[in-house]
Design an enzyme around this catalytic site. Structure first.
Site, PDB file in Angstrom:
ATOM      1  N   SER A 228      -8.602 -14.308   0.022  1.00 18.51           N
ATOM      2  CA  SER A 228      -9.943 -14.523  -0.510  1.00 18.51           C
ATOM      3  C   SER A 228     -10.172 -16.022  -0.680  1.00 18.51           C
ATOM      4  O   SER A 228      -9.241 -16.758  -1.007  1.00 18.51           O
ATOM      5  CB  SER A 228     -10.073 -13.817  -1.867  1.00 18.51           C
TER       6      SER A 228
ATOM      7  N   LYS B  54      -5.447 -12.494  -3.827  1.00 21.32           N
ATOM      8  CA  LYS B  54      -5.883 -11.393  -2.961  1.00 21.32           C
ATOM      9  C   LYS B  54      -5.186 -11.331  -1.613  1.00 21.32           C
ATOM     10  O   LYS B  54      -4.886 -12.342  -0.998  1.00 21.32           O
ATOM     11  CB  LYS B  54      -7.396 -11.521  -2.727  1.00 21.32           C
TER      12      LYS B  54
ATOM     13  N   HIS C  41      -9.608  16.794  -1.653  1.00 16.16           N
ATOM     14  CA  HIS C  41     -10.619  16.259  -2.572  1.00 16.16           C
ATOM     15  C   HIS C  41     -10.144  14.951  -3.219  1.00 16.16           C
ATOM     16  O   HIS C  41     -10.596  14.596  -4.302  1.00 16.16           O
ATOM     17  CB  HIS C  41     -10.975  17.264  -3.675  1.00 16.16           C
TER      18      HIS C  41
ATOM     19  N   GLU D  49     -10.478  -2.479   7.380  1.00 22.46           N
ATOM     20  CA  GLU D  49     -11.894  -2.326   7.031  1.00 22.46           C
ATOM     21  C   GLU D  49     -12.775  -2.471   8.263  1.00 22.46           C
ATOM     22  O   GLU D  49     -13.769  -1.763   8.424  1.00 22.46           O
ATOM     23  CB  GLU D  49     -12.290  -3.368   5.978  1.00 22.46           C
TER      24      GLU D  49
END
Ligand code: ARG
Length: 460
Positions: free
Chosen positions: A278, A284, A157, A291
């Protein structure tokens, strides 16, 4: 205007928009090599049974080799008026050999031809994907020895659950990938049955030898019903289903590692070469590759759905709808392959931030189950032990303490069966080390797993 191979009964030429609409050469050109292989086996068989001469078969096979060379070098002009890869190759053959070339398609239809091509193509694809999956398994195993003693929290969980060896995590993926490989090899058995010689849908009155072509093409057997061959795309659905499960595994691995790279977790640092920055935020470092592995899984998983929709309403046998099968299969295959080519380097080179993990390892009561099992070993009924430890956790939470911070007196106050040796099981590292049943996440059990995997992957 190209004269159609099937043009005998037509008075008027095909509309050019229809040619553009019905072509498949723009996506089936990649079948050229397997198409030639199938045609050469077919030509040899035709000669062996006396439908053409051996000399004609030699000429056809040699010409097909040359044509394939031209095809690969981009020297053959691709045109929608020749529809598909089969017609391009046959028309090049006829241009070269005249009447001899016109004999190749004896006792064959594009329906069994395209099924044969696809099976040969998928068979190669399965072997390639299997190798890529093995590489990925190796990458996971490569981390294990070094990180066997690193204890990390495992979750259910997405809440901290119990501590395990980091190597247990890595080998978890090896198991999943092994099932993927097993599924592919099972799928391969059904792929590897020869459609060739079923002709259009009904077989042929000509004295062909289907076993001969099957053997030449290294199929394990011959498909027994020509109507079935003409309509069967089960093998593609099975193949893309296998790919879908691979994609699901890759996607959830990517998701896990994306989380682990976040500042919130901080467990992993990805190599610079596998991350991107970024355009506005200078600090970043984004896990874009992971992804996209997660994102591209959509395309892979969708292929099976696309194929089901394609076949579910088709009457027997071949219908032109089936031409669309290749779009789904190639998209899924290309995408899975691209993901699997990148994944091993990421897996092997990501840095596990041991200090960061250790600094927060004692948070979240990951040793609670170990304490409960300690009680069980002392004869406390499981449910009673569960309740005792639950109460202790609540008590600790209120005082911002850990179970290992409690005094023996406090612990014995909760359960008199507790002895001073309780401190040997409290704390995340002790709790992890105690996990020693077969398949558990403790170092002893995981060490056995590592040995097994190392042996298994060294076998070949
Ligand atoms: N381009 C077709 C396909 O990919 C080849 C088979 C065509 N057969 C036919 N009878 N028109 O499915």
């Amino acid at each position: 205007m190209t004269k159609k191979a099937w043009g005998g009964r037509f008075a008027a030429p095909t509309d050019s928009q229809v040619e553009a609409f019905t072509e498949s050469i723009s996506f089936d050109a990649r079948l050229a090599a397997v198409d030639v292989k199938g045609s050469q086996a077919h030509a040899r068989m035709l000669a062996d049974v006396g439908l053409i001469t051996q000399q004609e078969a030699d000429q056809i096979c040699a010409a097909l080799d040359e044509i394939l060379g031209e095809f690969k070098r981009g020297e053959i002009e691709l045109t929608s008026s020749l529809e598909d890869v089969h017609m391009h190759i046959e028309s090049a053959l006829i241009a070269r050999l005249g009447d001899t070339g016109r004999k190749l398609h004896t006792a064959r239809s594009r329906n069994d031809q395209v099924a044969t091509d696809l099976k040969l193509y998928v068979r190669e694809a399965i072997d390639e994907i299997d190798g890529l999956l093995e590489n990925l398994q190796r990458a996971f195993v490569s981390r294990c020895e070094d990180e066997l003693e690193v204890v990390i929290p495992a979750y259910t969980h997405l809440q901290r659950a119990q501590p395990v060896s980091a190597a247990h995590y890595w080998l978890c993926y090896c198991e999943k990938l092994q099932r993927d490989r097993d599924r592919l090899s099972d799928c391969r058995r059904r792929v590897n049955i020869s459609p060739l010689g079923s002709a259009a849908l009904a077989g042929t009155s000509l004295p062909i030898d289907r076993n001969r072509t099957a053997e030449a093409l290294e199929f394990d057997g011959v498909a027994a019903n020509s109507l079935d061959v003409s309509s069967d795309r089960d093998f593609l659905i099975e193949f893309t289903s296998c790919l879908a499960l691979i994609a699901a595994h890759l996607s959830s691995w990517a998701e896990e590692w994306i989380l682990w790279c976040s500042t919130e977790f901080g467990y992993l640092t990805l190599p610079d070469a596998y991350t991107t920055g970024s355009s506005i935020m200078p600090q970043k470092k984004n896990p874009d590759v992971l992804e996209l592995i997660r994102g591209k899984s959509a395309r892979i998983i969708a292929a099976t759905q696309q194929l089901y929709l394609l076949v579910k309403g088709l009457p027997l046998a071949y219908n032109r709808d089936l031409q669309e099968d290749k779009l789904a299969v190639f998209a899924a295959y290309d995408t899975v392959r691209a993901c699997l080519q990148l994944a091993p380097d990421i897996v092997a080179n990501a840095v596990l931030n041991r200090e960061q993990i250790e600094s927060r390892l004692e948070e979240g009561f990951v040793d609670a189950t170990a304490l409960m099992e300690y009680l069980i070993k002392r004869g406390v009924p499981m449910r009673t032990g569960h309740e005792v430890v639950g109460n202790l956790v609540a008590h600790c939470e209120a005082g911002r303490r850990r179970l290992a911070d409690l005094t023996l007196v406090e612990l014995q106050g909760a359960c008199p069966d507790i002895g001073p040796d309780v401190f040997d099981v409290l704390g995340a590292k002790n709790a992890a080390a105690a996990l020693n049943s077969y398949g558990s996440g403790g170092a002893t059990s995981v060490k056995a797993q590592i040995e097994q995997w190392t042996e298994r992957l060294a076998e070949k």
